[in-house]
Motif scaffolding. Sequence first.
Motif, PDB file in Angstrom:
ATOM      1  N   ASP A 111       0.832  -1.209   0.000  1.00  0.00           N
ATOM      2  CA  ASP A 111       0.000   0.000   0.000  1.00  0.00           C
ATOM      3  C   ASP A 111       0.861   1.251   0.000  1.00  0.00           C
ATOM      4  OD1 ASP A 111      -2.314  -1.458  -0.008  1.00  0.00           O
ATOM      5  OD2 ASP A 111      -2.673  -1.305   2.154  1.00  0.00           O
ATOM      6  N   ARG A 112       1.941   1.209   0.747  1.00  0.00           N
ATOM      7  CA  ARG A 112       2.849   2.365   0.820  1.00  0.00           C
ATOM      8  C   ARG A 112       3.553   2.593  -0.517  1.00  0.00           C
ATOM      9  NH1 ARG A 112       4.799   6.816   0.987  1.00  0.00           N
ATOM     10  NH2 ARG A 112       6.726   7.341   2.064  1.00  0.00           N
ATOM     11  N   LEU A 113       3.814   1.518  -1.241  1.00  0.00           N
ATOM     12  CA  LEU A 113       4.567   1.600  -2.498  1.00  0.00           C
ATOM     13  C   LEU A 113       3.634   1.447  -3.703  1.00  0.00           C
ATOM     14  CD1 LEU A 113       7.506  -0.677  -1.332  1.00  0.00           C
ATOM     15  CD2 LEU A 113       7.563   1.807  -1.550  1.00  0.00           C
ATOM     16  N   SER A 114       2.582   2.226  -3.737  1.00  0.00           N
ATOM     17  CA  SER A 114       1.559   2.061  -4.765  1.00  0.00           C
ATOM     18  C   SER A 114       1.780   2.919  -6.012  1.00  0.00           C
ATOM     19  CB  SER A 114       0.178   2.374  -4.177  1.00  0.00           C
ATOM     20  OG  SER A 114       0.146   3.700  -3.670  1.00  0.00           O
ATOM     21  N   GLY A 115       2.677   3.894  -5.964  1.00  0.00           N
ATOM     22  CA  GLY A 115       2.868   4.801  -7.098  1.00  0.00           C
ATOM     23  C   GLY A 115       3.587   4.152  -8.267  1.00  0.00           C
ATOM     24  N   TRP A 116       3.491   4.771  -9.444  1.00  0.00           N
ATOM     25  CA  TRP A 116       4.170   4.244 -10.637  1.00  0.00           C
ATOM     26  C   TRP A 116       5.672   4.144 -10.410  1.00  0.00           C
ATOM     27  CZ3 TRP A 116       8.111   6.939 -12.832  1.00  0.00           C
ATOM     28  CH2 TRP A 116       8.209   8.301 -12.518  1.00  0.00           C
ATOM     29  N   TRP A 117       6.212   5.110  -9.690  1.00  0.00           N
ATOM     30  CA  TRP A 117       7.658   5.193  -9.453  1.00  0.00           C
ATOM     31  C   TRP A 117       8.172   4.061  -8.565  1.00  0.00           C
ATOM     32  CZ3 TRP A 117       8.293   5.462  -4.259  1.00  0.00           C
ATOM     33  CH2 TRP A 117       7.176   5.893  -3.521  1.00  0.00           C
ATOM     34  N   ALA A 118       7.256   3.385  -7.861  1.00  0.00           N
ATOM     35  CA  ALA A 118       7.656   2.325  -6.935  1.00  0.00           C
ATOM     36  C   ALA A 118       7.504   0.940  -7.542  1.00  0.00           C
ATOM     37  CB  ALA A 118       6.832   2.424  -5.650  1.00  0.00           C
ATOM     38  N   ALA A 119       7.360   0.852  -8.876  1.00  0.00           N
ATOM     39  CA  ALA A 119       7.100  -0.440  -9.510  1.00  0.00           C
ATOM     40  C   ALA A 119       8.189  -1.472  -9.195  1.00  0.00           C
ATOM     41  CB  ALA A 119       6.961  -0.270 -11.017  1.00  0.00           C
ATOM     42  N   LEU A 120       9.448  -1.053  -9.222  1.00  0.00           N
ATOM     43  CA  LEU A 120      10.539  -1.991  -8.949  1.00  0.00           C
ATOM     44  C   LEU A 120      10.525  -2.435  -7.488  1.00  0.00           C
ATOM     45  CD1 LEU A 120      13.252  -0.173 -11.051  1.00  0.00           C
ATOM     46  CD2 LEU A 120      12.430  -2.482 -11.479  1.00  0.00           C
ATOM     47  N   LYS A 121      10.379  -1.474  -6.571  1.00  0.00           N
ATOM     48  CA  LYS A 121      10.309  -1.831  -5.145  1.00  0.00           C
ATOM     49  C   LYS A 121       9.069  -2.666  -4.860  1.00  0.00           C
ATOM     50  CE  LYS A 121      12.876   2.045  -3.083  1.00  0.00           C
ATOM     51  NZ  LYS A 121      13.159   2.887  -4.250  1.00  0.00           N
ATOM     52  N   ARG A 122       7.969  -2.319  -5.517  1.00  0.00           N
ATOM     53  CA  ARG A 122       6.739  -3.096  -5.329  1.00  0.00           C
ATOM     54  C   ARG A 122       6.949  -4.537  -5.789  1.00  0.00           C
ATOM     55  NH1 ARG A 122       3.703   0.486  -7.391  1.00  0.00           N
ATOM     56  NH2 ARG A 122       3.563  -0.308  -9.515  1.00  0.00           N
ATOM     57  N   GLY A 123       7.689  -4.708  -6.863  1.00  0.00           N
ATOM     58  CA  GLY A 123       8.011  -6.045  -7.344  1.00  0.00           C
ATOM     59  C   GLY A 123       8.827  -6.824  -6.330  1.00  0.00           C
ATOM     60  N   VAL A 124       9.760  -6.142  -5.656  1.00  0.00           N
ATOM     61  CA  VAL A 124      10.557  -6.792  -4.614  1.00  0.00           C
ATOM     62  C   VAL A 124       9.651  -7.314  -3.504  1.00  0.00           C
ATOM     63  CG1 VAL A 124      12.321  -6.445  -2.847  1.00  0.00           C
ATOM     64  CG2 VAL A 124      12.597  -5.395  -5.089  1.00  0.00           C
ATOM     65  N   VAL A 125       8.694  -6.486  -3.075  1.00  0.00           N
ATOM     66  CA  VAL A 125       7.772  -6.889  -2.014  1.00  0.00           C
ATOM     67  C   VAL A 125       6.964  -8.113  -2.447  1.00  0.00           C
ATOM     68  CG1 VAL A 125       5.738  -6.215  -0.686  1.00  0.00           C
ATOM     69  CG2 VAL A 125       7.614  -4.600  -0.990  1.00  0.00           C
ATOM     70  N   GLN A 126       6.463  -8.101  -3.681  1.00  0.00           N
ATOM     71  CA  GLN A 126       5.646  -9.218  -4.158  1.00  0.00           C
ATOM     72  C   GLN A 126       6.450 -10.513  -4.243  1.00  0.00           C
ATOM     73  OE1 GLN A 126       4.215  -6.595  -7.568  1.00  0.00           O
ATOM     74  NE2 GLN A 126       2.460  -7.968  -7.348  1.00  0.00           N
ATOM     75  N   LEU A 127       7.673 -10.435  -4.746  1.00  0.00           N
ATOM     76  CA  LEU A 127       8.504 -11.629  -4.880  1.00  0.00           C
ATOM     77  C   LEU A 127       8.903 -12.191  -3.522  1.00  0.00           C
ATOM     78  CD1 LEU A 127      10.785 -10.430  -7.829  1.00  0.00           C
ATOM     79  CD2 LEU A 127       9.009 -12.182  -7.958  1.00  0.00           C
ATOM     80  N   THR A 128       9.320 -11.301  -2.610  1.00  0.00           N
ATOM     81  CA  THR A 128       9.741 -11.787  -1.294  1.00  0.00           C
ATOM     82  C   THR A 128       8.545 -12.278  -0.485  1.00  0.00           C
ATOM     83  OG1 THR A 128       9.697  -9.507  -0.441  1.00  0.00           O
ATOM     84  CG2 THR A 128      11.817 -10.364  -1.186  1.00  0.00           C
ATOM     85  N   GLU A 129       7.399 -11.648  -0.656  1.00  0.00           N
ATOM     86  CA  GLU A 129       6.195 -12.117   0.037  1.00  0.00           C
ATOM     87  C   GLU A 129       5.843 -13.542  -0.398  1.00  0.00           C
ATOM     88  OE1 GLU A 129       1.565 -10.649   0.736  1.00  0.00           O
ATOM     89  OE2 GLU A 129       2.618 -10.099  -1.115  1.00  0.00           O
ATOM     90  N   TRP A 130       5.975 -13.833  -1.687  1.00  0.00           N
ATOM     91  CA  TRP A 130       5.672 -15.167  -2.198  1.00  0.00           C
ATOM     92  C   TRP A 130       6.629 -16.197  -1.596  1.00  0.00           C
ATOM     93  CZ3 TRP A 130       8.121 -18.897  -5.262  1.00  0.00           C
ATOM     94  CH2 TRP A 130       7.291 -19.896  -5.797  1.00  0.00           C
ATOM     95  N   VAL A 131       7.907 -15.833  -1.512  1.00  0.00           N
ATOM     96  CA  VAL A 131       8.902 -16.738  -0.940  1.00  0.00           C
ATOM     97  C   VAL A 131       8.581 -17.032   0.524  1.00  0.00           C
ATOM     98  CG1 VAL A 131      11.315 -16.945  -0.239  1.00  0.00           C
ATOM     99  CG2 VAL A 131      10.750 -16.114  -2.531  1.00  0.00           C
ATOM    100  N   VAL A 132       8.302 -15.977   1.296  1.00  0.00           N
ATOM    101  CA  VAL A 132       8.026 -16.155   2.721  1.00  0.00           C
ATOM    102  C   VAL A 132       6.790 -17.023   2.927  1.00  0.00           C
ATOM    103  CG1 VAL A 132       7.242 -14.945   4.809  1.00  0.00           C
ATOM    104  CG2 VAL A 132       9.175 -14.056   3.493  1.00  0.00           C
ATOM    105  N   GLU A 133       5.775 -16.821   2.103  1.00  0.00           N
ATOM    106  CA  GLU A 133       4.550 -17.616   2.234  1.00  0.00           C
ATOM    107  C   GLU A 133       4.811 -19.087   1.919  1.00  0.00           C
ATOM    108  OE1 GLU A 133       1.049 -19.727   1.496  1.00  0.00           O
ATOM    109  OE2 GLU A 133       2.356 -19.165  -0.177  1.00  0.00           O
ATOM    110  N   LYS A 134       5.646 -19.344   0.920  1.00  0.00           N
ATOM    111  CA  LYS A 134       5.892 -20.728   0.504  1.00  0.00           C
ATOM    112  C   LYS A 134       6.857 -21.470   1.418  1.00  0.00           C
ATOM    113  CE  LYS A 134       3.302 -20.734  -3.147  1.00  0.00           C
ATOM    114  NZ  LYS A 134       2.005 -21.451  -3.103  1.00  0.00           N
ATOM    115  N   VAL A 135       7.793 -20.768   2.026  1.00  0.00           N
ATOM    116  CA  VAL A 135       8.823 -21.463   2.787  1.00  0.00           C
ATOM    117  C   VAL A 135       8.227 -22.203   3.976  1.00  0.00           C
ATOM    118  CG1 VAL A 135       9.483 -19.637   4.413  1.00  0.00           C
ATOM    119  CG2 VAL A 135      11.210 -21.252   3.624  1.00  0.00           C
ATOM    120  N   LYS A 136       7.082 -21.736   4.460  1.00  0.00           N
ATOM    121  CA  LYS A 136       6.456 -22.405   5.600  1.00  0.00           C
ATOM    122  C   LYS A 136       6.186 -23.884   5.312  1.00  0.00           C
ATOM    123  CE  LYS A 136       3.187 -19.340   5.651  1.00  0.00           C
ATOM    124  NZ  LYS A 136       1.936 -18.607   5.987  1.00  0.00           N
ATOM    125  N   SER A 137       5.763 -24.171   4.098  1.00  0.00           N
ATOM    126  CA  SER A 137       5.404 -25.552   3.772  1.00  0.00           C
ATOM    127  C   SER A 137       6.626 -26.437   3.549  1.00  0.00           C
ATOM    128  CB  SER A 137       4.515 -25.581   2.525  1.00  0.00           C
ATOM    129  OG  SER A 137       5.216 -25.112   1.389  1.00  0.00           O
TER     130      SER A 137
END
Length: 351
Positions: free
Chosen positions: A194-220
């Motif tokens: 939500d904090r990184l919602s602007g067009w300029w934050a696309a790269l940082k937003r991508g980092v959040v999405q990729l790392t979030e997916w990893v953290v969610e999956k590592v539990k299993s």
Amino acid sequence: MYTSTTLASAAAQWQAAADRLLTEAERVGPLDPGPFGELGADAERTADAERIDASVEDVLAGAESTWRTLEAAADGSLEGSFQAASLLSTTLALADSLLLADTTDEGAFAGLSVDEGRAVSFTETRAIVAATASVVATPDSLAKNLDDMQAAGATESFAVLSGSVGKLAGGALVSGLDGVLKGAAAAAYAALKDRLSGWWAALKRGVVQLTEWVVEKVKSLLPEALAEKLDELVETIQKKIDEGVADIATDLYGRLLGRGGVEAAWQEAAGSGDLTEAEGRLPTTVAAHTARIGWVTTGRKVVEKYDALVSAAVGVAPAAAQLGFAALVAAVLGFVALQVWSGFHAIEALV
């Protein structure tokens, strides 16, 4: 190691998506709002951000497809867990390249392209992506020895926790890895996005999405028996860091993650049969697990740079930024421990 036509196809599609994301990130980075913020977005910059967002979604879709194929077919095997861990650690390497691309150059040519050093890093990430696609698609062999394995695990974990990462995330981690990786982490990542919602934050937003997916999956990936050991392991390492110790005893990993059981199994087998065949296979059973910790190291790089992302969000959501950071550290430590733990079990299975 599990392989199939379906898995090879899914891995190939994921690799193609990852290569496209790297190409886009290398071409457009950095995305900088400039003095006018959102008002400074021309049509080209907006289109760049949209392509980054779409490329990240393609990578995650390909990763999810590959993950589900492995999950359905590998049946919880140690080798299947390694294949999945390779996919997750490479996703972290992709996130690292997005952060790298979002670093503003200095000088007259700032913003026009990545510098030579970053170009080398992008090349390295492409090689990691290609190697992972091969690992998850085709059989592989094992290799090396107990001491090397536990030493590699200890060295890597200390490297994670002894830098700025350990200082920021340690308090959250010692309260329990399981707690960090549960729903609270998901809420933290949502706040960061939500904090990184602007067009300029696309790269940082991508980092959040990729790392979030990893953290969610590592539990299993973490068996319950291993997760229990991880809390004790992290607490012990964090205590050493707080005390200013320069390293940790390598036997800590052996003691907590099952070396004693391996040695006992070999001693029992020695008393009832010939170990010649098992000893012959030992050099080709353990070194691969040590090498797999090296895969984790490539994914760890994004953790070391995550403060660049945290600093962008910390003014609005400090608790979320810290918890998201802690969850990422937890995921990387889980990777390391999993490789040592599975390596010990592979050696025990030889007798």
